[in-house]
Design a protein around this motif. Structure first.
Motif, PDB file in Angstrom:
ATOM      1  N   LEU A 208      74.656  44.873-101.287  1.00  0.00           N
ATOM      2  CA  LEU A 208      75.738  45.389-100.449  1.00  0.00           C
ATOM      3  C   LEU A 208      76.873  44.375-100.355  1.00  0.00           C
ATOM      4  CD1 LEU A 208      76.341  47.944 -98.852  1.00  0.00           C
ATOM      5  CD2 LEU A 208      75.376  46.847 -96.830  1.00  0.00           C
ATOM      6  N   ASN A 209      76.529  43.094-100.273  1.00  0.00           N
ATOM      7  CA  ASN A 209      77.565  42.060-100.222  1.00  0.00           C
ATOM      8  C   ASN A 209      78.308  41.954-101.554  1.00  0.00           C
ATOM      9  OD1 ASN A 209      77.102  41.294 -97.542  1.00  0.00           O
ATOM     10  ND2 ASN A 209      75.418  39.965 -98.106  1.00  0.00           N
TER      11      ASN A 209
ATOM     12  N   LEU B  59      84.918  45.684-103.611  1.00  0.00           N
ATOM     13  CA  LEU B  59      85.917  46.380-102.815  1.00  0.00           C
ATOM     14  C   LEU B  59      87.187  45.531-102.694  1.00  0.00           C
ATOM     15  CD1 LEU B  59      85.824  49.122-101.330  1.00  0.00           C
ATOM     16  CD2 LEU B  59      85.280  47.880 -99.251  1.00  0.00           C
ATOM     17  N   ASN B  60      87.010  44.236-102.485  1.00  0.00           N
ATOM     18  CA  ASN B  60      88.164  43.337-102.404  1.00  0.00           C
ATOM     19  C   ASN B  60      88.914  43.259-103.736  1.00  0.00           C
ATOM     20  OD1 ASN B  60      87.629  42.709 -99.726  1.00  0.00           O
ATOM     21  ND2 ASN B  60      86.304  40.999-100.246  1.00  0.00           N
ATOM     22  N   ILE B  61      88.148  43.280-104.837  1.00  0.00           N
ATOM     23  CA  ILE B  61      88.777  43.261-106.171  1.00  0.00           C
ATOM     24  C   ILE B  61      89.633  44.508-106.367  1.00  0.00           C
ATOM     25  CG2 ILE B  61      88.293  43.369-108.653  1.00  0.00           C
ATOM     26  CD1 ILE B  61      85.787  41.661-108.086  1.00  0.00           C
ATOM     27  N   ALA B  62      89.101  45.668-105.971  1.00  0.00           N
ATOM     28  CA  ALA B  62      89.857  46.918-106.103  1.00  0.00           C
ATOM     29  C   ALA B  62      91.106  46.899-105.225  1.00  0.00           C
ATOM     30  CB  ALA B  62      88.970  48.108-105.735  1.00  0.00           C
TER      31      ALA B  62
ATOM     32  N   LYS C  55      69.430  61.975 -95.820  1.00  0.00           N
ATOM     33  CA  LYS C  55      70.201  61.370 -96.904  1.00  0.00           C
ATOM     34  C   LYS C  55      70.884  62.451 -97.756  1.00  0.00           C
ATOM     35  CE  LYS C  55      69.547  58.921-101.281  1.00  0.00           C
ATOM     36  NZ  LYS C  55      68.538  58.355-102.206  1.00  0.00           N
ATOM     37  N   ALA C  56      70.138  63.515 -98.067  1.00  0.00           N
ATOM     38  CA  ALA C  56      70.686  64.587 -98.922  1.00  0.00           C
ATOM     39  C   ALA C  56      71.868  65.291 -98.262  1.00  0.00           C
ATOM     40  CB  ALA C  56      69.593  65.600 -99.260  1.00  0.00           C
ATOM     41  N   LEU C  57      71.841  65.371 -96.935  1.00  0.00           N
ATOM     42  CA  LEU C  57      72.948  66.007 -96.209  1.00  0.00           C
ATOM     43  C   LEU C  57      74.169  65.096 -96.128  1.00  0.00           C
ATOM     44  CD1 LEU C  57      70.933  67.687 -93.307  1.00  0.00           C
ATOM     45  CD2 LEU C  57      72.180  68.884 -95.122  1.00  0.00           C
ATOM     46  N   GLY C  58      73.980  63.823 -96.466  1.00  0.00           N
ATOM     47  CA  GLY C  58      75.097  62.878 -96.443  1.00  0.00           C
ATOM     48  C   GLY C  58      75.084  61.933 -95.269  1.00  0.00           C
ATOM     49  N   GLY C  59      73.939  61.795 -94.608  1.00  0.00           N
ATOM     50  CA  GLY C  59      73.864  60.905 -93.452  1.00  0.00           C
ATOM     51  C   GLY C  59      73.464  59.499 -93.832  1.00  0.00           C
ATOM     52  N   GLY C  60      73.643  58.587 -92.865  1.00  0.00           N
ATOM     53  CA  GLY C  60      73.166  57.212 -93.063  1.00  0.00           C
ATOM     54  C   GLY C  60      74.248  56.186 -93.302  1.00  0.00           C
ATOM     55  N   TRP C  61      75.477  56.591 -93.586  1.00  0.00           N
ATOM     56  CA  TRP C  61      76.517  55.596 -93.873  1.00  0.00           C
ATOM     57  C   TRP C  61      77.472  55.376 -92.709  1.00  0.00           C
ATOM     58  CZ3 TRP C  61      81.624  57.257 -93.673  1.00  0.00           C
ATOM     59  CH2 TRP C  61      81.822  58.634 -93.712  1.00  0.00           C
TER      60      TRP C  61
ATOM     61  N   THR D  61      85.740  53.219-104.606  1.00  0.00           N
ATOM     62  CA  THR D  61      84.842  52.089-104.388  1.00  0.00           C
ATOM     63  C   THR D  61      84.339  52.064-102.949  1.00  0.00           C
ATOM     64  OG1 THR D  61      86.106  50.836-106.038  1.00  0.00           O
ATOM     65  CG2 THR D  61      84.602  49.586-104.655  1.00  0.00           C
ATOM     66  N   VAL D  62      85.218  52.436-102.010  1.00  0.00           N
ATOM     67  CA  VAL D  62      84.792  52.542-100.604  1.00  0.00           C
ATOM     68  C   VAL D  62      83.669  53.562-100.469  1.00  0.00           C
ATOM     69  CG1 VAL D  62      85.506  53.267 -98.286  1.00  0.00           C
ATOM     70  CG2 VAL D  62      87.020  51.823 -99.657  1.00  0.00           C
ATOM     71  N   GLU D  63      83.856  54.732-101.121  1.00  0.00           N
ATOM     72  CA  GLU D  63      82.813  55.765-101.071  1.00  0.00           C
ATOM     73  C   GLU D  63      81.549  55.289-101.778  1.00  0.00           C
ATOM     74  OE1 GLU D  63      83.026  58.158 -99.165  1.00  0.00           O
ATOM     75  OE2 GLU D  63      85.175  58.163 -98.749  1.00  0.00           O
ATOM     76  N   GLY D  64      81.726  54.503-102.860  1.00  0.00           N
ATOM     77  CA  GLY D  64      80.563  53.944-103.541  1.00  0.00           C
ATOM     78  C   GLY D  64      79.791  53.011-102.637  1.00  0.00           C
ATOM     79  N   LYS D  65      80.503  52.219-101.845  1.00  0.00           N
ATOM     80  CA  LYS D  65      79.830  51.336-100.893  1.00  0.00           C
ATOM     81  C   LYS D  65      79.112  52.153 -99.821  1.00  0.00           C
ATOM     82  CE  LYS D  65      80.542  47.610 -97.568  1.00  0.00           C
ATOM     83  NZ  LYS D  65      81.507  46.752 -96.846  1.00  0.00           N
ATOM     84  N   ASN D  66      79.772  53.207 -99.326  1.00  0.00           N
ATOM     85  CA  ASN D  66      79.125  54.065 -98.327  1.00  0.00           C
ATOM     86  C   ASN D  66      77.868  54.720 -98.890  1.00  0.00           C
ATOM     87  OD1 ASN D  66      81.114  53.479 -96.449  1.00  0.00           O
ATOM     88  ND2 ASN D  66      82.349  55.256 -96.968  1.00  0.00           N
ATOM     89  N   PHE D  67      77.935  55.117-100.169  1.00  0.00           N
ATOM     90  CA  PHE D  67      76.751  55.719-100.805  1.00  0.00           C
ATOM     91  C   PHE D  67      75.635  54.684-100.920  1.00  0.00           C
ATOM     92  CE2 PHE D  67      74.529  57.408-104.689  1.00  0.00           C
ATOM     93  CZ  PHE D  67      74.032  58.553-104.075  1.00  0.00           C
ATOM     94  N   MET D  68      76.004  53.433-101.190  1.00  0.00           N
ATOM     95  CA  MET D  68      75.009  52.366-101.251  1.00  0.00           C
ATOM     96  C   MET D  68      74.376  52.140 -99.878  1.00  0.00           C
ATOM     97  SD  MET D  68      75.470  48.436-102.584  1.00  0.00           S
ATOM     98  CE  MET D  68      75.723  48.949-104.287  1.00  0.00           C
ATOM     99  N   ILE D  69      75.191  52.229 -98.814  1.00  0.00           N
ATOM    100  CA  ILE D  69      74.651  52.088 -97.457  1.00  0.00           C
ATOM    101  C   ILE D  69      73.665  53.209 -97.166  1.00  0.00           C
ATOM    102  CG2 ILE D  69      75.264  52.217 -95.004  1.00  0.00           C
ATOM    103  CD1 ILE D  69      77.882  50.804 -95.709  1.00  0.00           C
ATOM    104  N   THR D  70      74.027  54.438 -97.558  1.00  0.00           N
ATOM    105  CA  THR D  70      73.118  55.573 -97.369  1.00  0.00           C
ATOM    106  C   THR D  70      71.781  55.324 -98.067  1.00  0.00           C
ATOM    107  OG1 THR D  70      74.920  57.173 -97.174  1.00  0.00           O
ATOM    108  CG2 THR D  70      72.794  58.034 -97.841  1.00  0.00           C
TER     109      THR D  70
END
Length: 478
Positions: A78-79, A85-88, A471-477, A172-181
């Motif tokens: 995650l880090n 994210l900063n690079i983007a 998770k499948a419904l999109g929760g957790g992030w 990339t933000v959404e990718g990070k949120n998906f990783m959090i999920t």
């Protein structure tokens, strides 16, 4: 050549470039199909959705919440994603700067000695430049000034590049949120597996005590010739089997603990958990909402949508490469052969202003290839977007069905465990009174243990199914 001739040549050049670029290829890409069914199978239409709950409200176990909190701070993956994210974000600033004028300050000094019997040497030798002062030899040159260049973004190539960078950042933000999920889901899954293993270990140990009592009774009856050596050895083997199973479960516990430790970015240590009353854990019902909500709640769907939008802009950028680029250049400064004359303006002043138009002429085949590749990547993104939506809908449907089937499965398993637990005591009493064979006692104990292990597995699967549907419904992030 007079000014009229120059203007005619420039006009002919511009017309020629425009004619060359009038044959720019075009390719239409179909829109993504985002239509989803109005409801899930066997579910009523209701906009109430469990995914609106934050994960801290969804999970009631305080120890699990503490583990997830720690992972969201210390997880290395995650880090790493945060740095991406900063690079983007930095790329946005870089693209923004490309369509603004470039202004540079420059200063310089050089010495030049030319031959006396050359044109420049003869001129310098016979020319006084200032107050009857001849050119010095060797001749120095000092410069100080500003230069500017600017590409006119009339085809929006540079601006579209900046917009594409913004969409890449948002993706990339959404990718990070998906990783959090995924991280929240993985920790919850492993946590429930761990407490299920704790309960399996406890169940085996409790059953082992019963088996040891039966083993002692069989040994005693062997002394009175009521059973054979075969019965003794079979009971001995069953006890040894369950003793060995204890070590297998303990190893699984170690591995599950260390999986959680890895996700938390820490070295192996005991994981705090609440394993009590596992079988009695209440599982709250899940409100799935309506399928169209997936488009807003699933971070992987939003990421695929943003990637498609970015690739559409990249296609426009590739198309803009067919058109001529127009640039402006300007400069202003001071230039003298002695520093003391530097502020003698206007004699030391120099300036320049120019423009150019350049367009592809020979290498159009390569530009066409890039343009068609950009179209192909855009079409790939359309299919990926549709696939992500379809996958999300199927995941939710599968887990909703799984939850219902596991509920019915658990109810039957509970009745099976109750019946077999009661039969253990019955078989022992019948065996003491010589009204049952030792094999009946042995099989009853084995079946009872198996049923208890199975109901623990079923309860674990119920908990995991609730995590998966969240998770499948999109929760957790959030």
């Amino acid at each position: 050549m007079n000014n009229i001739d120059i203007r005619k040549i420039c006009l002919v050049g511009v017309v020629a470039l425009l004619m060359l670029n009038s044959c720019v290829p075009t390719k239409t890409i179909r829109k993504a199909n985002t239509v989803v069914p109005t409801r899930y199978d066997n579910q009523r239409i209701d906009s109430v959705n469990t995914v609106m709950m934050s994960w801290k409200d969804y999970f009631s176990d305080e120890k699990l919440i503490a583990l997830i909190d720690s992972a969201l701070v210390k997880n290395q993956e995650l880090n790493i994603m945060s740095q991406q994210l900063n690079i983007a974000k930095n790329e946005i600033q870089a693209k923004k700067g490309e369509y603004l004028p470039f202004v540079n300050v420059y200063t310089g000094a050089d010495v030049d000695k030319v031959g006396a019997y050359t044109r420049n040497g003869a001129v310098e030798k016979n020319l006084n430049v200032y107050e009857n002062e001849a050119f010095p030899e060797p001749l120095a040159n000092y410069t100080l000034g500003l230069s500017a260049s600017w590409e006119l973004d009339i085809w929006k190539k540079l601006r579209n590049g900046k917009k594409a960078a913004v969409l890449d950042y948002l993706g990339t933000v959404e990718g990070k949120n998906f990783m959090i999920t995924n991280l929240v889901s993985e920790i919850a899954n492993t946590y429930y597996e761990l407490i299920a293993l704790d309960n399996q270990l406890l169940m085996i140990e409790q059953n082992l005590k019963i088996q040891i009592k039966a083993q002692k009774m069989v040994h005693l009856q062997k002394e009175y010739a009521r059973v054979t050596q075969l019965a003794v050895r079979r009971f001995d083997a069953e006890v040894l089997k369950n003793q060995s199973n204890i070590y297998e479960v303990r190893q699984k516990i170690v591995e599950a603990e260390n999986k959680i430790n890895f996700l938390l970015g820490r070295y192996p240590q005991h994981v705090q958990r609440d394993s009590d009353n596992f079988i009695e854990k209440v599982i709250d019902p899940v409100a799935a909402g309506i399928p169209s909500q997936l488009l807003a709640n699933r971070t992987d769907i939003r990421q695929a949508e943003l990637e498609l939008a970015m690739l559409k802009l990249n296609t426009k950028i590739a198309k803009a490469n067919f058109y001529p680029s127009i640039g402006l250049k300007a400069g202003v400064g001071l230039e003298v052969f002695k520093p003391k004359y530097l502020l003698n303006v206007p004699e030391s002043l120099l300036y320049s202003l120019g423009g150019d138009i350049a367009g592809p002429l020979i290498n159009r085949r390569a530009i066409k290839a890039d343009y068609f590749s950009a179209n192909n990547r855009q079409l790939q993104a359309v299919f990926d977007y549709e696939k992500t939506i379809l996958n999300a809908f199927i995941e939710v449907t599968n887990e909703l069905s799984n939850i219902e089937n596991l509920r019915r499965n658990y109810d039957l398993k509970a009745k099976q465990v109750a019946a077999l637990t009661e039969s253990i005591d019955l078989s022992m009493r019948l065996f003491r009174s010589a009204r049952a064979e030792y094999t009946e006692v042995l099989l009853t104990q084995r079946e009872a243990l198996d049923s208890k292990i199975e109901i623990i597995e079923t309860k674990k699967e119920q908990l995991l199914a609730n995590v998966k549907v969240y998770k499948a419904l999109g929760g957790g992030w959030k």
